[in-house]
Enzyme design. Sequence first.
Site, mmCIF file in Angstrom:
data_model
loop_
_atom_site.group_PDB
_atom_site.id
_atom_site.type_symbol
_atom_site.label_atom_id
_atom_site.label_comp_id
_atom_site.label_asym_id
_atom_site.label_seq_id
_atom_site.Cartn_x
_atom_site.Cartn_y
_atom_site.Cartn_z
ATOM 1 N N SER A 10 -5.062 11.971 -2.629
ATOM 2 C CA SER A 10 -5.135 10.530 -2.787
ATOM 3 C C SER A 10 -5.087 10.200 -4.270
ATOM 4 O O SER A 10 -5.479 11.011 -5.115
ATOM 5 C CB SER A 10 -6.447 10.017 -2.185
ATOM 6 O OG SER A 10 -6.732 8.718 -2.632
ATOM 7 N N GLU A 21 -3.455 14.167 2.810
ATOM 8 C CA GLU A 21 -4.199 14.083 1.558
ATOM 9 C C GLU A 21 -5.515 14.847 1.649
ATOM 10 O O GLU A 21 -6.166 14.874 2.685
ATOM 11 C CB GLU A 21 -4.471 12.615 1.209
ATOM 12 C CG GLU A 21 -3.213 11.868 0.819
ATOM 13 C CD GLU A 21 -3.481 10.433 0.400
ATOM 14 O OE1 GLU A 21 -4.621 9.960 0.583
ATOM 15 O OE2 GLU A 21 -2.553 9.788 -0.116
ATOM 16 N N LYS A 52 2.403 4.172 1.282
ATOM 17 C CA LYS A 52 3.733 4.651 1.663
ATOM 18 C C LYS A 52 4.711 3.518 1.915
ATOM 19 O O LYS A 52 5.916 3.753 2.022
ATOM 20 C CB LYS A 52 3.638 5.537 2.928
ATOM 21 C CG LYS A 52 2.630 6.668 2.823
ATOM 22 C CD LYS A 52 2.843 7.519 1.590
ATOM 23 C CE LYS A 52 1.696 8.468 1.335
ATOM 24 N NZ LYS A 52 0.420 7.837 1.022
ATOM 25 N N CYS A 99 0.811 -1.220 0.000
ATOM 26 C CA CYS A 99 0.000 0.000 0.000
ATOM 27 C C CYS A 99 0.846 1.272 0.000
ATOM 28 O O CYS A 99 2.064 1.232 -0.025
ATOM 29 C CB CYS A 99 -0.994 -0.038 1.146
ATOM 30 S SG CYS A 99 -2.300 -1.257 0.848
ATOM 31 N N CYS A 151 -6.305 -1.122 -2.928
ATOM 32 C CA CYS A 151 -7.577 -0.666 -3.488
ATOM 33 C C CYS A 151 -7.568 -0.784 -5.009
ATOM 34 O O CYS A 151 -6.546 -0.546 -5.660
ATOM 35 C CB CYS A 151 -7.860 0.761 -3.046
ATOM 36 S SG CYS A 151 -8.024 0.912 -1.255
#
Length: 562
Positions: free
Chosen positions: A472, A446, A123, A121, A194
């Site tokens: 994002s 974000e 970072k 994911c 995602c």
Amino acid sequence: MRSDMIKKGDHQAPARSLLHATGALKSPTDMNKPFVAICNSYIDIVPGHVHLRELADIAKEAIREAGAIPFEFNTIGVDDGIAMGHIGMRYSLPSREIIADAAETVINAHWFDGVFYIPNCDKITPGMILAAMRTNVPAIFCSGGPMKAGLSAHGKALTLSSMFEAVGAFKEGSISKEEFLDMEQNACPTCGSCAGMFTANSMNCLMEVLGLALPYNGTALAVSDQRREMIRQAAFKLVENIKNDLKPRDIVTREAIDDAFALDMAMGGSTNTVLHTLAIANEAGIDYDLERINAIAKRTPYLSKIAPSSSYSMHDVHEAGGVPAIINELMKKDGTLHPDRITVTGKTLRENNEGKEIKNFDVIHPLDAPYDAQGGLSILFGNIAPKGAVIKVGGVDPSIKTFTGKAICFNSHDEAVEAIDNRTVRAGHVVVIRYEGPKGGPGMPEMLAPTSSIVGRGLGKDVALITDGRFSGATRGIAVGHISPEAASGGPIALIEDGDEITIDLTNRTLNVNQPEDVLARRRESLTPFKAKVKTGYLARYTALVTSANTGGVMQVPENLI
């Protein structure tokens, strides 16, 4: 071998005793084999990482089969979707540096011969790449893979961005409570990153073209057998690369960075990739000028429009040929990529991807029918952003080439969200959110909530947003971020006042406030110096050392202290 430092000689008998105590050494000859670190990022609260323990076990078994000894350690992880919209987001970008530092510490303290990185994911992936550049030990990356796209009760494809935009739509009354709850339950149906071209998947795709991961790393589903077989093949390849002494800095060159941005342009990737790739270049010792990115955009066609810019998911891209098909298509246009450089496979980028043709021209367009002749990201310059700003032009309605509106200014994310929700923000406004950069946030949070609310309320073509914060990968609309220098460092965004006319020119790649220089100079004289928002803990140290977005938001010790 590098690991001989901890296991050879009579003086290292105590270290060998401790190594035997781990149970990892199964035979007397194991002490003579390469020691391989598995840098994992398993964590229960991040859906993109809940399955990584299983993947690490597969990697361990394969590393042993290949003739090396695996030792697993873990890093932290932050889920940006869960940390969104509150002070938890202050920790997201700074977590990248903790991950890099933690991996560096374990790798160098124990003199590993190679490293198998398992990120997924936002970072975590760039944090591990920073560690690979810093330690420069033979390494390979195999991510956890994307989740499947969701499906609503009405048969509509869903991703996490659908859910964020649904919040604004529900507040506006354009969807029912039942529809809202249905989306909540179905937007994220499996483990994995995602499902759209958000930051995690953008970075996992970029690792293919950088040359640090095997083909299809960015698109093979988290729940697929292909993902598990990829882990095995990556493990065998790593042990081979240890023997051949193929190191990350042999692979990640200036040309590789160029090609990463080219793929980003072709896929309309997240603006966060600019931040992370600049940080990677910095860690690799590559001086990289932002102007190069616009030059790459001009020569790179936009070939694949993926959620949030369309309804297509990463799985759709995979079925259409994946990143190899996009790379192969780009290689057909001379001068777009540098295909003859080495990759982690031991072969060139050309050898890895040549002949991988597009299988679905709706999902991946061919060179002769791109979405746009130029790439999906742009760097803007002007009197608001003398050191640059970033916009995902692939997420802007194609009819919009310029936007001029009246500034409405906020000194925090929360103030802006409240104003959007109570309809203070109206069509024709340029929302200015400042003091949310790396120092100002701190952590460059974000701005997904305000951009999603703008789009969800039907204002995506009528309201722009500019910020020294970031977005994002799920953000779309007229959203300009990473404005440098940031307000906390005295950047010109701090000088904008309500009612100022601001022009965003996508054609000429400019961002300007339409005020004379003498007016801006007078405003600067009365500007109040920034005071750090956090006085203790990690974020206080981060605030003191972090740079603006144009250098990747990296932490640097001032020269006078070295």
